[in-house]
Structures are given as structure tokens and as C-alpha cells.
Design a protein around this motif. Structure first.
Motif, PDB file in Angstrom:
ATOM      1  N   GLU A  14     -24.377  -9.723   4.075  1.00 24.45           N
ATOM      2  CA  GLU A  14     -24.858  -9.753   2.692  1.00 24.45           C
ATOM      3  C   GLU A  14     -24.701  -8.383   2.032  1.00 24.45           C
ATOM      4  N   HIS A  15     -25.116  -7.330   2.731  1.00 21.03           N
ATOM      5  CA  HIS A  15     -25.018  -5.977   2.173  1.00 21.03           C
ATOM      6  C   HIS A  15     -23.563  -5.585   1.955  1.00 21.03           C
ATOM      7  N   PHE A  16     -22.728  -5.852   2.934  1.00 24.22           N
ATOM      8  CA  PHE A  16     -21.335  -5.422   2.840  1.00 24.22           C
ATOM      9  C   PHE A  16     -20.592  -6.161   1.742  1.00 24.22           C
ATOM     10  N   SER A  17     -20.837  -7.453   1.628  1.00 25.50           N
ATOM     11  CA  SER A  17     -20.178  -8.235   0.578  1.00 25.50           C
ATOM     12  C   SER A  17     -20.549  -7.722  -0.803  1.00 25.50           C
ATOM     13  N   GLY A  18     -21.823  -7.364  -0.978  1.00 26.49           N
ATOM     14  CA  GLY A  18     -22.252  -6.823  -2.262  1.00 26.49           C
ATOM     15  C   GLY A  18     -21.628  -5.477  -2.563  1.00 26.49           C
ATOM     16  N   ALA A  19     -21.476  -4.635  -1.543  1.00 22.85           N
ATOM     17  CA  ALA A  19     -20.882  -3.312  -1.755  1.00 22.85           C
ATOM     18  C   ALA A  19     -19.399  -3.424  -2.084  1.00 22.85           C
ATOM     19  N   VAL A  20     -18.694  -4.317  -1.401  1.00 22.44           N
ATOM     20  CA  VAL A  20     -17.258  -4.489  -1.655  1.00 22.44           C
ATOM     21  C   VAL A  20     -17.018  -4.990  -3.073  1.00 22.44           C
ATOM     22  N   ALA A  21     -17.941  -5.791  -3.588  1.00 18.79           N
ATOM     23  CA  ALA A  21     -17.780  -6.327  -4.945  1.00 18.79           C
ATOM     24  C   ALA A  21     -17.753  -5.231  -6.006  1.00 18.79           C
ATOM     25  N   GLN A  22     -18.182  -4.014  -5.665  1.00 20.06           N
ATOM     26  CA  GLN A  22     -18.141  -2.896  -6.613  1.00 20.06           C
ATOM     27  C   GLN A  22     -16.722  -2.371  -6.808  1.00 20.06           C
ATOM     28  N   ASN A  23     -15.789  -2.870  -6.010  1.00 17.76           N
ATOM     29  CA  ASN A  23     -14.378  -2.448  -6.089  1.00 17.76           C
ATOM     30  C   ASN A  23     -14.268  -0.935  -5.864  1.00 17.76           C
ATOM     31  N   LEU A  24     -14.259  -0.578  -4.599  1.00 15.44           N
ATOM     32  CA  LEU A  24     -14.370   0.808  -4.160  1.00 15.44           C
ATOM     33  C   LEU A  24     -13.355   1.741  -4.807  1.00 15.44           C
ATOM     34  N   ARG A  25     -12.117   1.329  -4.842  1.00 15.37           N
ATOM     35  CA  ARG A  25     -11.091   2.256  -5.332  1.00 15.37           C
ATOM     36  C   ARG A  25     -10.830   2.117  -6.828  1.00 15.37           C
ATOM     37  N   GLY A  26     -11.441   1.094  -7.481  1.00 16.95           N
ATOM     38  CA  GLY A  26     -11.269   0.943  -8.926  1.00 16.95           C
ATOM     39  C   GLY A  26      -9.837   0.601  -9.297  1.00 16.95           C
ATOM     40  N   GLN A  27      -9.525   0.736 -10.591  1.00 16.22           N
ATOM     41  CA  GLN A  27      -8.196   0.432 -11.095  1.00 16.22           C
ATOM     42  C   GLN A  27      -7.676   1.607 -11.925  1.00 16.22           C
ATOM     43  N   PRO A  28      -7.250   2.688 -11.276  1.00 18.43           N
ATOM     44  CA  PRO A  28      -6.734   3.818 -12.058  1.00 18.43           C
ATOM     45  C   PRO A  28      -5.463   3.422 -12.802  1.00 18.43           C
ATOM     46  N   SER A  29      -5.286   3.981 -13.986  1.00 14.47           N
ATOM     47  CA  SER A  29      -4.094   3.662 -14.778  1.00 14.47           C
ATOM     48  C   SER A  29      -2.866   4.341 -14.180  1.00 14.47           C
ATOM     49  N   LYS A  30      -1.698   3.842 -14.558  1.00 10.79           N
ATOM     50  CA  LYS A  30      -0.451   4.440 -14.085  1.00 10.79           C
ATOM     51  C   LYS A  30      -0.324   5.881 -14.566  1.00 10.79           C
ATOM     52  N   ILE A  31      -0.863   6.143 -15.751  1.00 13.22           N
ATOM     53  CA  ILE A  31      -0.812   7.515 -16.281  1.00 13.22           C
ATOM     54  C   ILE A  31      -1.646   8.449 -15.411  1.00 13.22           C
ATOM     55  N   GLU A  32      -2.851   7.995 -15.011  1.00 12.58           N
ATOM     56  CA  GLU A  32      -3.714   8.810 -14.150  1.00 12.58           C
ATOM     57  C   GLU A  32      -3.052   9.078 -12.809  1.00 12.58           C
ATOM     58  N   VAL A  33      -2.463   8.039 -12.237  1.00 12.49           N
ATOM     59  CA  VAL A  33      -1.799   8.190 -10.944  1.00 12.49           C
ATOM     60  C   VAL A  33      -0.606   9.136 -11.073  1.00 12.49           C
ATOM     61  N   GLY A  34       0.192   8.927 -12.119  1.00  7.19           N
ATOM     62  CA  GLY A  34       1.362   9.794 -12.325  1.00  7.19           C
ATOM     63  C   GLY A  34       0.984  11.249 -12.519  1.00  7.19           C
ATOM     64  N   TRP A  35      -0.088  11.472 -13.287  1.00  4.07           N
ATOM     65  CA  TRP A  35      -0.529  12.852 -13.523  1.00  4.07           C
ATOM     66  C   TRP A  35      -0.979  13.513 -12.217  1.00  4.07           C
ATOM     67  N   ARG A  36      -1.692  12.771 -11.375  1.00  7.45           N
ATOM     68  CA  ARG A  36      -2.130  13.333 -10.089  1.00  7.45           C
ATOM     69  C   ARG A  36      -0.931  13.753  -9.244  1.00  7.45           C
ATOM     70  N   LEU A  37       0.051  12.890  -9.178  1.00  6.56           N
ATOM     71  CA  LEU A  37       1.216  13.185  -8.346  1.00  6.56           C
ATOM     72  C   LEU A  37       2.033  14.339  -8.915  1.00  6.56           C
TER      73      LEU A  37
END
Length: 735
Positions: free
Chosen positions: A354-377
Motif C-alpha cells: 500500500e505504501h509503495f504503490s502510493g509513493a510510486v504514484a507521485q511519479n518519481l522522475r517527473g516529466q522534464p521537457s526536452k529543452i530542460e534535458v537538452g540544456w543539462r546535457l
């Protein structure tokens, strides 16, 4: 830190001392099982460094033997080299292969012990033979007050009989040696007080080996004192091996049980622990796909009451995320109430799901934009996502809600004392799982979170007491890269690590996440960078072997190599080509790890192995040449050997290995698959260990509806097609 440890560190730090003081110090260190410090003190003492007087000539041989023995036992040294170093230390002073040494029980006994440990660690039959030969030659001398060489010589002959199949001659020699011990060993009242326990234990083991069980029990009861708890454990383990060579179910034999009750009075669990050996559970990497599969495996192990026996919990990547949650929840139970019932373990896993399923639902890594990813790299980052942000999310959603200690959630704050720890029984006020677990009904698993060091390519491990590169991570004969020292946590020197950051390092997929850094800790300005433990050992089995586990349960939900019909051409296929090369290498490592474990099972170094992997039993037909004229019939069944529908199993095995959100169907299908496969595999692989499990008690699980689907042999069900299609879509989808 004890007084004896402080004194040892002072001497090693340069404080000069008299020989008589240092000689007493090294004996105290060994008595307290401080192997590394004792070895270092003896090594320095033999060089006569910081010695206020001279080293007595009569002590030189004994110090050499002690240095060799402790070197072979020292966990700080690589298992691939420490036994060889120990034999070199011994052979520099003693001609080990010379017949002139025959009868020297002390020297040849040390040499035999080194070779026996080398056999246990590396599984080479010639080491077993060499150990038996050293003990046999040592046994040619007088029995003395404790019969050390003789009783071990008999024990080794029994092991050789079992390993080689030449039972009659080996067992006859073993029994002749045992009779010699009984004929020549002086009575208990004629030996020095410090040797009385070993005199009684040797007499008892000789009687035990000859099948005179009631006399063996009486001999043990006659001893007026007991040794340190770790020495008693060594004795119990040797008795356990002998018992298992004579009876597959020794605790069901009243005469054998009486011997163990005399050896370990009032410690019923210690008897079972000695017979089972250490139980290790490995939870592989593979993102949240692996995490949910492992939850299903944990559910079935809870129903069988196996979880209480787990001594070592080794985790990688997605396995680390869920394994740390389980460990914290178990900690919360054991610091408040004990003993735990079978139902307590079931409810713990229910709450964990129950605890783990609820935590995973927070979407740990999120959805960074392609611009954010490109800028990091573009700005020099080595990963599309920030690992420190992942660590913060892990802490917030997964671990902080489970941490009730009031301290910051650092690894060095994790060790604890179970409420039922008994200082009278253990002889120590503080609890140490490595020393005291064998006396417990509810084990405190030694948590190992596995990562990989970019700088060296070695395995890096986090435990509640230390971090660094384990000696098991190196192979000096084939590896010239220096090892980064491991060490106990020292918060005053900033040698510490938050739990969430340790887990993030273990799950740090190269290219996707920025490596986790440790700056300023090592001489020379090294900047340590850590990535996913799966790069080095995605199953986590190395840590189980390092802790001498004899029963291994491996839950492998890693991404396996898939058949590729047409490799993508051109520049567009370059990344795919590079990724496939890495996947091929990891598949090779996985197969090599499994081959090593299987070999250890065959040679009886590992007593039991349950190795689950998500493609177990799926059809793998030969792809035929167009001109082939061969004809053969394929026998196809809807279920795999572990009882899962093959269409479901294949779809689940190809789900993405990611740290994003998973749908209800994906979560439940993964857990149901792990549960069903664990249930069948346990019956196949570990059912013979009566002491390991109890009659199963069924729990109520959120995946029960899908469990019925994945094991159904009906031609069709109303939901089957839609469920399988949804799972197949999840192989690439990100939520």
C-alpha cells in the motif's frame, strides 16, 4: 568504541608500547572478534615497530601463525587474495610441504584452516583436498588437551567422502581418527581451565561422528564454561554439517536434537540457524518493474514465514528502492514488539504494498521537457535527470513517512537494538546482526545497497555501518585498478550518507541520471562518482556470497536481452547499437553470475538456491534456416513451469524498466507474477529445508484478481485480451 579498540588504534597510530602489553592486546582483539585490528597489530608487532623492548624469540613462530590465520579471516582483504597471502606468510617461516613438519598440529592446523576457508569462498575442490591433507599430517602428532588438528582431520575426511563419493575409505579414516581422540584425549579435570571447553567439544564431536549421540550430549553438558559466542557458533556450524551428512532432517531425529540442545541450551532458534546456515535474499535491479515483481515475491515468502529467516538483504536499483522500504518497516516492528508472528510478516508486506504503490504514484522522475534535458546535457551534465532531485523525492515519498526515529535519515542512524535483544545470552549489551542473528527467531537483515564506482569499475556498497568498495569487488590476479577503501561511517569527518542518496546511487541508470558524487573523501583529490549497481552486479548476489550465505533466494526482474529481427541502420541506429552492446554485456554478466551460483550448489558450498527470473520457462524456439529440412514437434503448454500463463508472463517480462508511474494493471500483474513464480519455485528448490518455512497462511492481496487471470488455463476469459494488450502497450509507454 571499546577500550581494547582504542588501545589498538593508538598503537597503530604510532604510540610505542611494551611487548607484554601488545601481546595481551592482540589476544583480546581476537577474543572480541576484531579480526582486522588484531591482524594489523600483529603485523606491526612482528616488524618490531614502536616496540619499547625486544620481541621474544620464542614468540616469533606463534605470531607468524596468528598473522596468517587472521589474514585468511580478515574481511577487509579481498577474498580472492587473502588466503594466498596467508599461506605465503606461513610458508615464509615454515616448510609446509616438508615431512619434517608432520605432527605439528598447530602450524598444519592453521594451514588446513586457511585452505578450508579458501574452498568455502572459491569452491575449488583441490583446496578441500589440500586442507584435508594439512589436517591429516597435523593429526599425526599428539592429541594434546584439545585435539584440534585431529578433530578437524576427521571432519575433513567426512567432507571429502561427501564431495567425492568415495565414502567408505574416507569415512573409515575419519572414524579411526575419532577413536584415537577418545583413546588419547585427557579427561576434563586434567586439562587447563582455558582448554576445558575445547576438550569437551572435541570429545563430543568425536562421539557424535561415531554415532554415539547420547554420550556426545553428556560430554557437552560436562563442560563448566562456554567460549565466546562467535566461537560457539563455529562449533555449532561444524556439528550442523556433520548432522546433515548423517540425516537429511536432523531435527526430526530425537537423538541428534538432544545433542544440539546440550550444545545450545535454551536457544532453540540457534539450533535451526546452525542447520539452515545464513539465508540471503537478493532483489535485482530493473526499475519499478522490478520493485513490484519483488513485492509479489515478498508476499509469498511472508505467507511461508520465510522472511523471518533472512540474514542478508542485498538490493540493486529498483530492488534497493523497495528493499529499503521493507527494511525500515521491519525495523519499526522490531524496536517495539517481538517476537513477530507469521501473520505479522504478512501484514507488514500488505502495508508495504500500500505504501509503495502510493509513493510510486507521485511519479518519481517527473516529466522534464526536452529543452530542460537538452540544456543539462549541453552544460556538461552526464545524465538527463538530476540524481539529487531523485534522492529528495525518494526521501519525501518513500522513506520519511516510515522513519520515526527523530534523527536525520542517514545510513549510520539505521542500526538498532531489537526490543528482545538478550545481553545475558549474547554477552554484549549492543546488538550486532552479524554476531547475534543466529540466536534470534526474527532475524535483523544486514541491508546492502549496491552501486558501481565510475572511477574504478568496482562494486560500491552502502550498509547501515559502512560504505565503500568491498574486497569482494576486486580480483587482484586480473584487476590492477586500485580499490577505494571502505570504512565505518565517521560523521565528524563527513564520512556519511543519507539513505535516500544511497538508494539513488544504486538506481542511477547511466545516461538517464547524473552520477552521484562523493567529493573530498579520498587522498589525491579523487571525485568519486557512483552509478547504478546493475552495471556491476544487477542481481545483487555477490554480497550474499561475501556474507557466507548458504541458502540464496534471488528475485531477478532485470531487463533481459530481447531478440531483434532487423537492427536499425544508419545514424539513427547508433544509439540503439551502443545500448544493445551494453545490454549484451550485462546479459553475459548475469549468466556468469548464475553459472557461479549453480556451480556452488553442485559442490555443496551453497546448500539451497531459488533463482527467479521473469522469462523462466518461456518458449525459445530455434529460428530455422529457409532451406532446413529438419522436422520436429513442439510441445506447447499454456502455462510456464512456474505456473504463469506464457502470454501474460512474456508481456510482463517486457514491461519497461523505468522509474515512472505504473498503472494498476501493471502493478498488480507484476506482483501476481512474482507471487505465483515464487510459490512454485519454492516448492521446487527449497521445500527440503524444514527449518526454513512454516505451513503457508494465505494473505489478502490487491493482485488476487489478476492472479486468477495469469494462472487460468481456460480457453478465454472476459478480461484476458484487454489485460494483455494493456501490458504490451506498457513496454514503451511512460505515464
Amino acid at each position: 568504541m571499546s577500550k581494547v579498540t582504542e588501545d589498538a588504534l593508538e598503537y597503530l597510530g604510532g604510540a610505542a608500547q611494551l611487548f607484554v602489553v601488545l601481546n595481551k592486546l592482540r589476544k583480546q582483539l581476537k577474543s572480541e572478534n576484531e579480526i582486522t585490528l588484531a591482524r594489523r597489530v600483529i603485523a606491526k608487532l612482528r616488524k618490531e615497530e614502536d616496540l619499547l623492548d625486544e620481541l621474544p624469540s620464542g614468540q616469533k613462530a606463534d605470531l607468524c601463525r596468528q598473522q596468517a590465520e587472521l589474514t585468511s579471516k580478515d574481511p577487509e582483504l579481498s577474498v580472492n587474495s587473502r588466503h594466498d597471502i596467508a599461506l605465503k606468510i606461513l610458508s615464509d617461516m615454515f616448510a609446509l610441504d616438508s615431512v619434517a613438519l608432520n605432527g605439528d598440529a598447530e602450524t598444519l592446523g592453521i594451514a588446513g584452516g586457511i585452505c578450508k576457508r579458501r574452498w568455502i569462498d572459491l569452491g575449488q575442490y583441490e583446496d578441500l583436498q589440500r586442507a584435508a591433507d594439512y589436517y591429516r599430517r597435523g593429526a599425526l602428532g599428539p592429541v594434546g588437551e584439545d585435539g584440534y588438528a585431529q578433530i578437524n582431520a576427521a571432519f575433513m575426511q567426512d567432507l571429502l567422502a561427501h564431495a567425492s563419493g568415495a565414502e567408505t575409505p574416507n569415512q573409515q579414516e575419519a572414524n579411526l581418527i575419532r577413536q584415537k581422540i577418545l583413546d588419547e584425549l585427557p579427561p576434563l579435570d586434567k586439562v587447563k581451565e582455558e582448554n576445558q571447553w575445547w576438550n569437551a567439544a572435541t570429545r563430543a564431536e568425536a562421539l557424535f561422528g561415531l554415532g554415539r549421540y547420547s554420550e556426545a550430549a553428556a560430554a557437552l553438558k560436562a563442560s563448566p564454561k562456554r567460549p565466546e559466542i562467535w566461537r560457539l557458533q563455529t562449533t555449532a556450524q561444524q556439528f550442523a554439517v556433520l548432522a546433515q551428512l548423517r540425516d537429511k532432517r536432523p531435527l526430526q531425529n530425537p537423538e541428534l536434537r538432544a545433542v544440539f540442545d546440550a550444545l545450545l541450551p535454551g536457544t532453540t532458534q540457534a539450533v535451526s540457524s546452525s542447520l539452515i546456515g545464513k539465508v540471503g535474499l537478493a532483489l535485482s535491479g530493473g526499475g519499478f518493474r522490478a520493485s513490484f515483481y519483488h513485492l509479489g515475491v515478498l508476499a509469498r515468502l511472508a505467507e511461508l514465514d520465510v522472511l523471518r529467516h533472512v540474514d542478508v538483504l542485498s538490493c540493486v536499483s529498483g530492488g534497493s528502492i523497495v528493499g529499503a522500504c521493507y527494511w525500515l518497516m521491519l525495523r519499526n516492528r522490531l524496536v517495539k514488539a517481538a517476537p513477530m508472528t507469521q501473520g505479522d510478516y504478512i501484514s507488514l508486506v500488505q502495508e508495504l504494498i500500500e505504501h509503495f504503490s502510493g509513493a510510486v504514484a507521485q511519479n518519481l522522475r517527473g516529466q522534464p521537457s526536452k529543452i530542460e534535458v537538452g540544456w543539462r546535457l549541453l552544460t556538461g551534465a552526464k545524465g538527463a535527470l538530476d540524481t539529487e532531485k531523485i534522492a529528495a523525492a525518494l526521501d519525501k515519498y518513500f522513506y520519511e513517512p516510515l522513519w520515526h526515529d527523530g534523527k536525520p535519515l542517514f545510513m549510520h542512524h539505521l542500526p538498532y537494538k531489537p526490543v528482545d535483544h538478550d545481553p545475558v545470552l549474547t554477552g554484549e549489551e549492543d546488538f550486532n546482526p552479524a554476531k547475534h542473528n543466529w540466536l534470534r527467531a526474527d532475524k535483523v537483515p544486514m541491508l546492502v545497497l549496491n552501486a558501481t564506482t565510475v572511477n574504478t569499475g568496482h562494486a560500491w556498497q552502502f550498509t547501515p555501518t559502512w560504505m565503500g568498495e568491498s574486497p569482494w569487488s576486486t580480483h587482484p590476479a586480473a584487476d590492477s585498478v586500485q580499490r577505494l577503501q571502505w570504512h565505518w561511517y565517521d560523521p565528524g569527518s563527513q564520512w556519511q550518507m543519507e539513505l535516500a542518496r544511497a538508494v539513488a546511487a544504486s538506481a542511477c541508470v547511466p545516461g538517464l541520471f547524473e552520477p552521484l558524487r562523493i567529493d573530498g573523501a579520498y587522498e589525491g583529490g579523487y571525485q568519486v562518482q557512483l552509478i547504478d549497481g546493475g552495471v556491476h552486479d544487477n542481481q545483487g548476489t555477490v554480497a550474499l556470497l561475501a556474507h557466507n550465505c548458504s541458502v540464496l533466494i534471488v528475485s531477478d526482474a532485470a531487463g533481459h536481452l530481447l531478440l531483434e529481427q532487423v537492427p536499425q541502420p544508419g545514424l539513427g541506429g547508433l544509439a540503439s547499437y551502443a545500448a544493445r552492446a551494453m545490454d549484451t554485456l550485462m546479459e553475459r554478466v548475469r549468466l556468469a553470475n548464475y553459472a557461479d551460483l549453480a556451480a556452488r550448489v553442485r559442490t555443496k558450498l551453497v546448500r539451497g538456491l531459488m533463482f527467479l527470473h521473469m522469462k523462466d520457462g518461456l518458449d525459445a524456439d530455434v529460428i530455422r534456416l529457409k532451406f532446413s529440412q529438419e522436422s520436429y514437434d513442439l510441445h506447447r503448454t499454456p502455462l510456464s513451469p512456474l505456473g504463469v500463463r506464457k502470454d501474460f508472463q512474456k508481456a510482463v517480462a517486457e514491461l519497461r524498466t523505468d522509474l515512472d508511474a505504473f498503472t494498476d494493471n501493471e502493478r498488480n500483474a507484476l506482483m501476481a507474477c512474482g507471487y505465483r513464480m515464487a510459490a512454485t519455485a519454492f516448492e521446487r528448490d527449497l521445500r527440503q529445508f524444514d527449518e526454513l518455512y512454516a505451513q503457508a497462511v494465505s494473505g489478502h492481496w490487491p493482485f488476487e484478481a489478476i492472479l486468477q487471470e495469469i494462472k487460468s488455463t481456460a480457453p478465454s476469459t472476459p478480461k484476458r485480451e484487454s489485460l494483455i494488450n494493456a501490458l504490451r502497450a506498457g513496454s514503451k509507454r511512460t505515464v
